[in-house]
Design an enzyme around this catalytic site. Structure first.
Site, PDB file in Angstrom:
ATOM      1  N   ARG A  28     -41.690 -44.149 -78.785  1.00 32.05           N
ATOM      2  CA  ARG A  28     -42.818 -44.093 -79.725  1.00 32.05           C
ATOM      3  C   ARG A  28     -44.138 -44.280 -78.975  1.00 32.05           C
ATOM      4  O   ARG A  28     -45.122 -43.594 -79.241  1.00 32.05           O
ATOM      5  CB  ARG A  28     -42.624 -45.165 -80.794  1.00 32.05           C
ATOM      6  CG  ARG A  28     -43.712 -45.256 -81.851  1.00 32.05           C
ATOM      7  CD  ARG A  28     -43.248 -46.199 -82.944  1.00 32.05           C
ATOM      8  NE  ARG A  28     -44.333 -46.666 -83.779  1.00 32.05           N
ATOM      9  CZ  ARG A  28     -44.834 -45.994 -84.808  1.00 32.05           C
ATOM     10  NH1 ARG A  28     -44.363 -44.806 -85.111  1.00 32.05           N
ATOM     11  NH2 ARG A  28     -45.810 -46.508 -85.549  1.00 32.05           N
ATOM     12  N   HIS A  41     -38.385 -48.067 -78.822  1.00 28.43           N
ATOM     13  CA  HIS A  41     -39.795 -48.135 -79.189  1.00 28.43           C
ATOM     14  C   HIS A  41     -40.687 -47.600 -78.064  1.00 28.43           C
ATOM     15  O   HIS A  41     -41.818 -47.169 -78.320  1.00 28.43           O
ATOM     16  CB  HIS A  41     -40.185 -49.574 -79.531  1.00 28.43           C
ATOM     17  CG  HIS A  41     -41.357 -49.658 -80.461  1.00 28.43           C
ATOM     18  ND1 HIS A  41     -41.269 -49.344 -81.800  1.00 28.43           N
ATOM     19  CD2 HIS A  41     -42.652 -49.995 -80.245  1.00 28.43           C
ATOM     20  CE1 HIS A  41     -42.450 -49.499 -82.369  1.00 28.43           C
ATOM     21  NE2 HIS A  41     -43.306 -49.892 -81.453  1.00 28.43           N
ATOM     22  N   LYS A  76     -43.100 -48.035 -93.040  1.00 29.98           N
ATOM     23  CA  LYS A  76     -43.130 -49.450 -93.396  1.00 29.98           C
ATOM     24  C   LYS A  76     -43.731 -49.616 -94.783  1.00 29.98           C
ATOM     25  O   LYS A  76     -44.687 -48.926 -95.142  1.00 29.98           O
ATOM     26  CB  LYS A  76     -43.978 -50.232 -92.379  1.00 29.98           C
ATOM     27  CG  LYS A  76     -43.272 -50.526 -91.072  1.00 29.98           C
ATOM     28  CD  LYS A  76     -44.125 -51.429 -90.202  1.00 29.98           C
ATOM     29  CE  LYS A  76     -43.407 -51.857 -88.937  1.00 29.98           C
ATOM     30  NZ  LYS A  76     -44.233 -52.738 -88.100  1.00 29.98           N
ATOM     31  N   HIS A  98     -49.872 -45.728 -88.466  1.00 29.40           N
ATOM     32  CA  HIS A  98     -50.549 -47.006 -88.272  1.00 29.40           C
ATOM     33  C   HIS A  98     -51.549 -47.238 -89.400  1.00 29.40           C
ATOM     34  O   HIS A  98     -52.449 -46.413 -89.602  1.00 29.40           O
ATOM     35  CB  HIS A  98     -51.308 -47.032 -86.935  1.00 29.40           C
ATOM     36  CG  HIS A  98     -50.425 -47.157 -85.745  1.00 29.40           C
ATOM     37  ND1 HIS A  98     -50.784 -46.723 -84.494  1.00 29.40           N
ATOM     38  CD2 HIS A  98     -49.170 -47.667 -85.611  1.00 29.40           C
ATOM     39  CE1 HIS A  98     -49.795 -46.970 -83.644  1.00 29.40           C
ATOM     40  NE2 HIS A  98     -48.817 -47.532 -84.293  1.00 29.40           N
ATOM     41  N   ARG A 128     -40.047 -44.501 -85.725  1.00 26.06           N
ATOM     42  CA  ARG A 128     -39.421 -45.802 -85.486  1.00 26.06           C
ATOM     43  C   ARG A 128     -37.909 -45.651 -85.638  1.00 26.06           C
ATOM     44  O   ARG A 128     -37.424 -44.729 -86.300  1.00 26.06           O
ATOM     45  CB  ARG A 128     -39.931 -46.843 -86.474  1.00 26.06           C
ATOM     46  CG  ARG A 128     -41.430 -47.104 -86.416  1.00 26.06           C
ATOM     47  CD  ARG A 128     -41.826 -48.115 -87.480  1.00 26.06           C
ATOM     48  NE  ARG A 128     -43.236 -48.453 -87.420  1.00 26.06           N
ATOM     49  CZ  ARG A 128     -44.197 -47.832 -88.095  1.00 26.06           C
ATOM     50  NH1 ARG A 128     -43.876 -46.805 -88.894  1.00 26.06           N
ATOM     51  NH2 ARG A 128     -45.462 -48.210 -88.001  1.00 26.06           N
ATOM     52  N   TYR A 155     -53.053 -48.358 -77.638  1.00 23.96           N
ATOM     53  CA  TYR A 155     -52.345 -47.386 -76.817  1.00 23.96           C
ATOM     54  C   TYR A 155     -53.331 -46.557 -76.005  1.00 23.96           C
ATOM     55  O   TYR A 155     -53.075 -46.210 -74.845  1.00 23.96           O
ATOM     56  CB  TYR A 155     -51.517 -46.440 -77.691  1.00 23.96           C
ATOM     57  CG  TYR A 155     -50.370 -47.082 -78.419  1.00 23.96           C
ATOM     58  CD1 TYR A 155     -49.641 -48.112 -77.837  1.00 23.96           C
ATOM     59  CD2 TYR A 155     -50.010 -46.666 -79.688  1.00 23.96           C
ATOM     60  CE1 TYR A 155     -48.583 -48.699 -78.512  1.00 23.96           C
ATOM     61  CE2 TYR A 155     -48.943 -47.248 -80.371  1.00 23.96           C
ATOM     62  CZ  TYR A 155     -48.239 -48.260 -79.775  1.00 23.96           C
ATOM     63  OH  TYR A 155     -47.188 -48.835 -80.437  1.00 23.96           O
TER      64      TYR A 155
END
Length: 304
Positions: free
Chosen positions: A249, A246, A181, A272, A155, A281
């Site tokens: 990514r 992004h 995150k 994730h 990211r 995806y």
């Protein structure tokens, strides 16, 4: 409870002392971009409450249902509504923990489904190669940015906060430890091509931010975004006005799956927490190729 300066910029609807204290305390549990995003989401909610002349702590479930409905009417994306409601629910949960309200009005509020549609599947193999070539021709720093984005799926925030000290070696691999995150730290293998680009860029530098400006300050997300657009104008001009960092990514995810990587390994690579995010995806990369429109077009007569 004393408020930290970073958490005191609160919206109109949070100006009562009790609500302001809870909002500030809730935001202090997060850092960086997550805190900024949740603060913006609470701002949106607080301003909506202010238009109704309702204090946030006096909201009922009916108010929150109406808030979700209003966002839908305003055309907000499902993911945006879900994120805003996550911030709102966290705020009310904190208020319950502090004993200021007996139950959260957000507990059973329905949120729009996340859905499986991913707006971008990223670049093709050829486009990704062209972008790498443009980055390597532009500068060593650009090469590092593009290679780490495409090969590690980082990211923007992870790129901009990485430091030289985060680089090391493990079991014969060059590795980079990034802050994901929620503050989670993850050690990632750096492929040789990216490792060589990093060594070329750093030279003798052994400290400071991994990506820095000419003055030694960390590169910010806005400068990185502008650089990607400049590279896109050279490498993939048909995407120059809409390619976003992004998207690189997304490219990492779809091309890794195309290359035969296991879905779970791609999930770990991207950090994730929910495997459903990675599966979106996976579905998206086939949706265009498998469209029935291709078969239909073959059945129709060609133009005279």
């Amino acid at each position: 409870m004393e408020l930290a300066p970073a958490a005191t910029a609160l919206p109109v609807g949070f100006q009562t002392p009790v609500a302001a204290r809870i909002a500030a305390a809730f935001l202090l549990a997060y850092r960086g971009n997550t805190r900024a995003a949740y603060a913006a989401d609470l701002t949106h909610f607080g301003r909506w409450c202010a238009t109704l002349d309702v204090d946030v702590l006096a909201c009922s479930r009916a108010h929150l249902d109406a808030y979700v409905e209003q966002q839908t009417r305003d055309g907000a994306a499902a993911t945006t509504i879900r994120r805003r409601m996550s911030a709102v629910a966290g705020f009310f949960a904190y208020a319950v923990d502090e004993g200021l309200i007996t139950r959260s009005p957000a507990t059973r509020v329905r949120r729009p489904a996340a859905g499986d549609n991913v707006q971008s599947t990223g670049l093709t193999v050829a486009e990704a190669g062209q972008l790498i070539a443009a980055a390597e021709a532009h500068s060593p720093r650009a090469a590092v940015i593009v290679l780490l984005s495409l090969l590690l799926g980082l990211r923007v925030s992870e790129l901009c906060t990485a430091t030289v000290a985060d680089l090391s070696f493990q079991r014969g691999h060059r590795v980079l430890t990034v802050t994901r995150k929620g503050g989670k730290r993850q050690t990632m293998a750096v492929p040789p091509r990216a490792a060589a680009a990093i060594d070329d860029y750093l030279g003798e530098r052994r400290e400071g931010p991994l990506l820095c400006t000419s003055t030694g300050k960390p590169l910010d997300r806005h400068a990185l975004w502008r650089l990607i657009r400049r590279l896109a104008a050279v490498a993939v001009p048909h995407l120059a006005d809409r390619l976003h960092p992004h998207d690189l990514r997304h490219t990492c995810a779809t091309l890794a799956l195309d290359a035969g990587a296991a879905l779970r390994d791609v999930q770990d690579l991207l950090g994730h927490a929910d495997p459903r995010t990675t599966r979106r995806y996976d579905r998206a990369r086939f949706s265009l190729d498998r469209s029935p429109s291709h078969q239909l077009a073959l059945l129709l007569p060609s133009a005279p």
